[in-house]
Design an enzyme around this catalytic site. Sequence first.
Site, PDB file in Angstrom:
ATOM      1  N   TYR A  74      -2.209  -0.417  11.000  1.00 29.23           N
ATOM      2  CA  TYR A  74      -2.317  -1.087   9.698  1.00 29.23           C
ATOM      3  C   TYR A  74      -1.080  -0.804   8.847  1.00 29.23           C
ATOM      4  O   TYR A  74      -0.411  -1.731   8.361  1.00 29.23           O
ATOM      5  CB  TYR A  74      -3.585  -0.621   8.961  1.00 29.23           C
ATOM      6  CG  TYR A  74      -3.543  -0.953   7.479  1.00 29.23           C
ATOM      7  CD1 TYR A  74      -3.625  -2.268   7.040  1.00 29.23           C
ATOM      8  CD2 TYR A  74      -3.403   0.048   6.509  1.00 29.23           C
ATOM      9  CE1 TYR A  74      -3.562  -2.589   5.688  1.00 29.23           C
ATOM     10  CE2 TYR A  74      -3.347  -0.259   5.162  1.00 29.23           C
ATOM     11  CZ  TYR A  74      -3.420  -1.581   4.749  1.00 29.23           C
ATOM     12  OH  TYR A  74      -3.352  -1.901   3.413  1.00 29.23           O
TER      13      TYR A  74
ATOM     14  N   THR B 108       0.817  -1.211   0.000  1.00 26.49           N
ATOM     15  CA  THR B 108       0.000   0.000   0.000  1.00 26.49           C
ATOM     16  C   THR B 108       0.858   1.270   0.000  1.00 26.49           C
ATOM     17  O   THR B 108       2.002   1.259   0.474  1.00 26.49           O
ATOM     18  CB  THR B 108      -0.891  -0.009   1.266  1.00 26.49           C
ATOM     19  OG1 THR B 108      -1.531   1.256   1.404  1.00 26.49           O
ATOM     20  CG2 THR B 108      -0.072  -0.264   2.536  1.00 26.49           C
ATOM     21  N   ASP B 109       0.259   2.359  -0.477  1.00 21.87           N
ATOM     22  CA  ASP B 109       0.939   3.664  -0.411  1.00 21.87           C
ATOM     23  C   ASP B 109       1.055   4.167   1.021  1.00 21.87           C
ATOM     24  O   ASP B 109       1.842   5.069   1.310  1.00 21.87           O
ATOM     25  CB  ASP B 109       0.222   4.700  -1.289  1.00 21.87           C
ATOM     26  CG  ASP B 109      -1.250   4.917  -0.937  1.00 21.87           C
ATOM     27  OD1 ASP B 109      -1.755   4.286   0.005  1.00 21.87           O
ATOM     28  OD2 ASP B 109      -1.902   5.731  -1.630  1.00 21.87           O
ATOM     29  N   GLU B 110       0.247   3.582   1.934  1.00 17.63           N
ATOM     30  CA  GLU B 110       0.215   4.121   3.302  1.00 17.63           C
ATOM     31  C   GLU B 110       1.536   3.928   4.044  1.00 17.63           C
ATOM     32  O   GLU B 110       1.772   4.580   5.063  1.00 17.63           O
ATOM     33  CB  GLU B 110      -0.938   3.493   4.093  1.00 17.63           C
ATOM     34  CG  GLU B 110      -2.269   3.748   3.439  1.00 17.63           C
ATOM     35  CD  GLU B 110      -3.453   3.629   4.376  1.00 17.63           C
ATOM     36  OE1 GLU B 110      -3.259   3.477   5.588  1.00 17.63           O
ATOM     37  OE2 GLU B 110      -4.581   3.705   3.868  1.00 17.63           O
TER      38      GLU B 110
ATOM     39  N   LYS C 162       1.925  -3.304   7.468  1.00 19.80           N
ATOM     40  CA  LYS C 162       2.234  -3.505   6.040  1.00 19.80           C
ATOM     41  C   LYS C 162       3.701  -3.126   5.770  1.00 19.80           C
ATOM     42  O   LYS C 162       4.396  -3.793   4.998  1.00 19.80           O
ATOM     43  CB  LYS C 162       1.306  -2.670   5.156  1.00 19.80           C
ATOM     44  CG  LYS C 162      -0.140  -3.126   5.130  1.00 19.80           C
ATOM     45  CD  LYS C 162      -0.341  -4.520   4.550  1.00 19.80           C
ATOM     46  CE  LYS C 162      -0.120  -4.593   3.066  1.00 19.80           C
ATOM     47  NZ  LYS C 162      -0.471  -5.945   2.527  1.00 19.80           N
TER      48      LYS C 162
HETATM   49  P1  NAD Z   1      -9.832  -7.289   2.065  1.00 21.30           P
HETATM   50  O1  NAD Z   1      -9.881  -6.952   3.518  1.00 21.30           O
HETATM   51  O2  NAD Z   1     -11.020  -7.021   1.221  1.00 21.30           O
HETATM   52  O3  NAD Z   1      -9.483  -8.834   1.884  1.00 21.30           O
HETATM   53  C1  NAD Z   1      -8.520  -9.476   2.644  1.00 21.30           C
HETATM   54  C2  NAD Z   1      -8.686 -10.975   2.431  1.00 21.30           C
HETATM   55  O4  NAD Z   1      -7.654 -11.644   3.177  1.00 21.30           O
HETATM   56  C3  NAD Z   1     -10.026 -11.535   2.929  1.00 21.30           C
HETATM   57  O5  NAD Z   1     -10.570 -12.421   1.981  1.00 21.30           O
HETATM   58  C4  NAD Z   1      -9.655 -12.266   4.214  1.00 21.30           C
HETATM   59  O6  NAD Z   1     -10.515 -13.353   4.504  1.00 21.30           O
HETATM   60  C5  NAD Z   1      -8.246 -12.724   3.895  1.00 21.30           C
HETATM   61  N1  NAD Z   1      -7.444 -12.956   5.100  1.00 21.30           N
HETATM   62  C6  NAD Z   1      -7.307 -12.115   6.164  1.00 21.30           C
HETATM   63  N2  NAD Z   1      -6.500 -12.685   7.086  1.00 21.30           N
HETATM   64  C7  NAD Z   1      -6.108 -13.888   6.582  1.00 21.30           C
HETATM   65  C8  NAD Z   1      -5.259 -14.915   7.054  1.00 21.30           C
HETATM   66  N3  NAD Z   1      -4.638 -14.818   8.243  1.00 21.30           N
HETATM   67  N4  NAD Z   1      -5.077 -15.996   6.277  1.00 21.30           N
HETATM   68  C9  NAD Z   1      -5.690 -16.103   5.069  1.00 21.30           C
HETATM   69  N5  NAD Z   1      -6.514 -15.162   4.580  1.00 21.30           N
HETATM   70  C10 NAD Z   1      -6.712 -14.053   5.331  1.00 21.30           C
HETATM   71  O7  NAD Z   1      -8.538  -6.557   1.517  1.00 21.30           O
HETATM   72  P2  NAD Z   1      -8.304  -5.839   0.117  1.00 21.30           P
HETATM   73  O8  NAD Z   1      -8.809  -4.461   0.188  1.00 21.30           O
HETATM   74  O9  NAD Z   1      -8.732  -6.726  -0.951  1.00 21.30           O
HETATM   75  O10 NAD Z   1      -6.698  -5.750   0.135  1.00 21.30           O
HETATM   76  C11 NAD Z   1      -5.920  -6.822  -0.357  1.00 21.30           C
HETATM   77  C12 NAD Z   1      -4.448  -6.471  -0.220  1.00 21.30           C
HETATM   78  O11 NAD Z   1      -4.173  -5.286  -0.947  1.00 21.30           O
HETATM   79  C13 NAD Z   1      -4.010  -6.181   1.218  1.00 21.30           C
HETATM   80  O12 NAD Z   1      -2.730  -6.719   1.397  1.00 21.30           O
HETATM   81  C14 NAD Z   1      -3.983  -4.674   1.302  1.00 21.30           C
HETATM   82  O13 NAD Z   1      -3.028  -4.237   2.246  1.00 21.30           O
HETATM   83  C15 NAD Z   1      -3.565  -4.319  -0.099  1.00 21.30           C
HETATM   84  N6  NAD Z   1      -4.025  -3.012  -0.597  1.00 21.30           N
HETATM   85  C16 NAD Z   1      -5.338  -2.666  -0.506  1.00 21.30           C
HETATM   86  C17 NAD Z   1      -5.756  -1.450  -1.030  1.00 21.30           C
HETATM   87  C18 NAD Z   1      -7.207  -1.016  -0.975  1.00 21.30           C
HETATM   88  O14 NAD Z   1      -7.493   0.129  -1.302  1.00 21.30           O
HETATM   89  N7  NAD Z   1      -8.142  -1.873  -0.603  1.00 21.30           N
HETATM   90  C19 NAD Z   1      -4.822  -0.586  -1.625  1.00 21.30           C
HETATM   91  C20 NAD Z   1      -3.486  -0.975  -1.672  1.00 21.30           C
HETATM   92  C21 NAD Z   1      -3.104  -2.194  -1.167  1.00 21.30           C
HETATM   93  O1  DAU Z   2      -4.226   3.945   0.404  1.00 24.66           O
HETATM   94  C1  DAU Z   2      -4.386   2.572   0.297  1.00 24.66           C
HETATM   95  C2  DAU Z   2      -5.253   2.089   1.434  1.00 24.66           C
HETATM   96  O2  DAU Z   2      -6.575   2.527   1.144  1.00 24.66           O
HETATM   97  C3  DAU Z   2      -5.229   0.578   1.625  1.00 24.66           C
HETATM   98  O3  DAU Z   2      -3.934   0.177   1.977  1.00 24.66           O
HETATM   99  C4  DAU Z   2      -6.218   0.158   2.712  1.00 24.66           C
HETATM  100  O4  DAU Z   2      -6.268  -1.247   2.809  1.00 24.66           O
HETATM  101  C5  DAU Z   2      -7.588   0.682   2.332  1.00 24.66           C
HETATM  102  O5  DAU Z   2      -8.507   0.401   3.370  1.00 24.66           O
HETATM  103  C6  DAU Z   2      -7.540   2.184   2.093  1.00 24.66           C
HETATM  104  O6  DAU Z   2      -7.270   2.883   3.324  1.00 24.66           O
HETATM  105  P1  DAU Z   2      -8.030   4.246   3.692  1.00 24.66           P
HETATM  106  O7  DAU Z   2      -7.998   4.420   5.149  1.00 24.66           O
HETATM  107  O8  DAU Z   2      -7.547   5.370   2.856  1.00 24.66           O
HETATM  108  O9  DAU Z   2      -9.514   3.855   3.146  1.00 24.66           O
HETATM  109  P2  DAU Z   2     -10.969   4.107   3.767  1.00 24.66           P
HETATM  110  O10 DAU Z   2     -11.935   3.696   2.710  1.00 24.66           O
HETATM  111  O11 DAU Z   2     -11.122   3.508   5.118  1.00 24.66           O
HETATM  112  O12 DAU Z   2     -11.003   5.673   3.931  1.00 24.66           O
HETATM  113  C7  DAU Z   2     -10.779   6.537   2.832  1.00 24.66           C
HETATM  114  C8  DAU Z   2     -10.790   7.958   3.380  1.00 24.66           C
HETATM  115  O13 DAU Z   2     -12.118   8.265   3.793  1.00 24.66           O
HETATM  116  C9  DAU Z   2      -9.908   8.157   4.583  1.00 24.66           C
HETATM  117  O14 DAU Z   2      -9.331   9.447   4.519  1.00 24.66           O
HETATM  118  C10 DAU Z   2     -10.866   8.081   5.767  1.00 24.66           C
HETATM  119  C11 DAU Z   2     -12.163   8.617   5.192  1.00 24.66           C
HETATM  120  N1  DAU Z   2     -13.398   8.024   5.754  1.00 24.66           N
HETATM  121  C12 DAU Z   2     -13.495   6.671   5.786  1.00 24.66           C
HETATM  122  C13 DAU Z   2     -14.631   6.084   6.313  1.00 24.66           C
HETATM  123  C14 DAU Z   2     -14.753   4.568   6.367  1.00 24.66           C
HETATM  124  C15 DAU Z   2     -14.419   8.853   6.191  1.00 24.66           C
HETATM  125  O15 DAU Z   2     -14.326  10.089   6.128  1.00 24.66           O
HETATM  126  N2  DAU Z   2     -15.539   8.258   6.701  1.00 24.66           N
HETATM  127  C16 DAU Z   2     -15.681   6.908   6.805  1.00 24.66           C
HETATM  128  O16 DAU Z   2     -16.726   6.442   7.309  1.00 24.66           O
END
Ligand code: NAD
Ligand code: DAU
Length: 355
Positions: free
Chosen positions: A156, A130-132, A160
């Site tokens: 989180y 992630t970019d975070e 990561k």
């Molecule tokens: P998600 O939370 O939707 O899915 C995570 C999946 O991992 C689920 O299916 C869960 O059951 C499985 N899981 C969790 N713990 C586990 C374990 N111990 N063993 C096996 N499976 C397990 O997550 P996502 O949003 O699809 O993100 C996927 C990956 O991409 C993550 O590594 C996250 O850090 C990264 N990522 C997400 C975003 C985003 O915006 N969602 C952006 C950049 C990177």
């Molecule tokens: O940047 C990549 C990341 O993006 C991934 O690594 C994470 O897995 C993914 O969850 C996401 O993280 P964020 O914290 O940025 O996503 P989220 O959707 O939770 O929130 C997006 C923005 O919106 C953040 O600035 C918080 C804000 N927010 C979020 C929620 C859930 C609100 O203002 N209200 C809300 O209820």
Amino acid sequence: MMKHVLVTGGAGFIGSNFVRYLLRVEPDVQIINLDALTYAGSLENLQGLPHERHVFVHGNITDRTLVTELFEKYQIDTVVHFAAESHVDRSILGPAPFIETNIVGTFTLLDVAREKWAGRQDVRFHHVSTDEVYGTLAPDAPPFSETTPYDPRSPYSASKASSDHLVRAYWHTYGLPVSLTNCSNNYGPYQFPEKLIPLMILNALQGRPLPVYGDGQQIRDWLYVEDHCEGIYRVLRSGQEGETYNIGGGNQPTNLEIVQRICALLDELAPAGAPHDRLITFVQDRPGHDRRYAMDTRKMQTELGWQPHESLESGLRRTVQWYLEHLDWVAAVTRKSDFKDWLTANYDQRERKQQ
Ligand code: NAD
Ligand code: DAU
């Protein structure tokens, strides 16, 4: 070589989109999908996949015995590692599973790969990050590049960052053929409704408040999920071992703007008699809330010819339409999880703020 691919977390949001994508673009590949089916993972995300090419295994990435068995039984040559605890707000209320899955789980996978792939170069361990990990940016600061120093600020992102360091350590120390992608915020089909975009769509449809944290002026870079999948695929196919690639959508909207755009789309696609933005409610901010993320994706563009296909406008429209057409999916994935308890835990204690 990419014949027997272990996808971890392939029942989650990005993982399930990636499984579909890879089955489509690689007709000869077999996928072993290892997922613990936490609250965020669901078999509902994997309906209709061909059984002969997609084997689902319900299990945990921290289970070394199971991971070893899968490497042996399926002769795994590629790992694409998505499995993680992924929600920042949950990491604030309960960090322990983030340490266990994101750090210990990644270590377990790496260490089995080291053992089973000793001396092999025709294999790849791809880590999805992630970019975070890079921290937060001032309004006028340049975007994160692959060499930006790590500065994670939530449990989180710290977990990561730890996993990224472990992946690179296995490359430098043991020569394990790895690659990494660090991506910005994804959105699109199958995203669990705890995250900003699906939460706002679904709350708006139910006439519930739209909880914007703080002043809503935080900035994220949004990428349609299928563009992320294509980026990962290009790195697997043509990216260099040991390298990191930043992936992002190249946009900089504020959270408030995202919510307003969703409201406008719903006014058009699901009119409620009154504008949906009347539901916007400013609430107490997320502790340690990162103010801005932005990604420099020139390495992906110049080395691998990747760029996103969806604009924020087209991607948001597709996403709102998808949720409107899949309310049965929403009901199924929220029913089987702790979703109601989560909403109570995260939102009920948050004070409302006047703007
Ligand atoms: P998600 O939370 O939707 O899915 C995570 C999946 O991992 C689920 O299916 C869960 O059951 C499985 N899981 C969790 N713990 C586990 C374990 N111990 N063993 C096996 N499976 C397990 O997550 P996502 O949003 O699809 O993100 C996927 C990956 O991409 C993550 O590594 C996250 O850090 C990264 N990522 C997400 C975003 C985003 O915006 N969602 C952006 C950049 C990177
Ligand atoms: O940047 C990549 C990341 O993006 C991934 O690594 C994470 O897995 C993914 O969850 C996401 O993280 P964020 O914290 O940025 O996503 P989220 O959707 O939770 O929130 C997006 C923005 O919106 C953040 O600035 C918080 C804000 N927010 C979020 C929620 C859930 C609100 O203002 N209200 C809300 O209820």
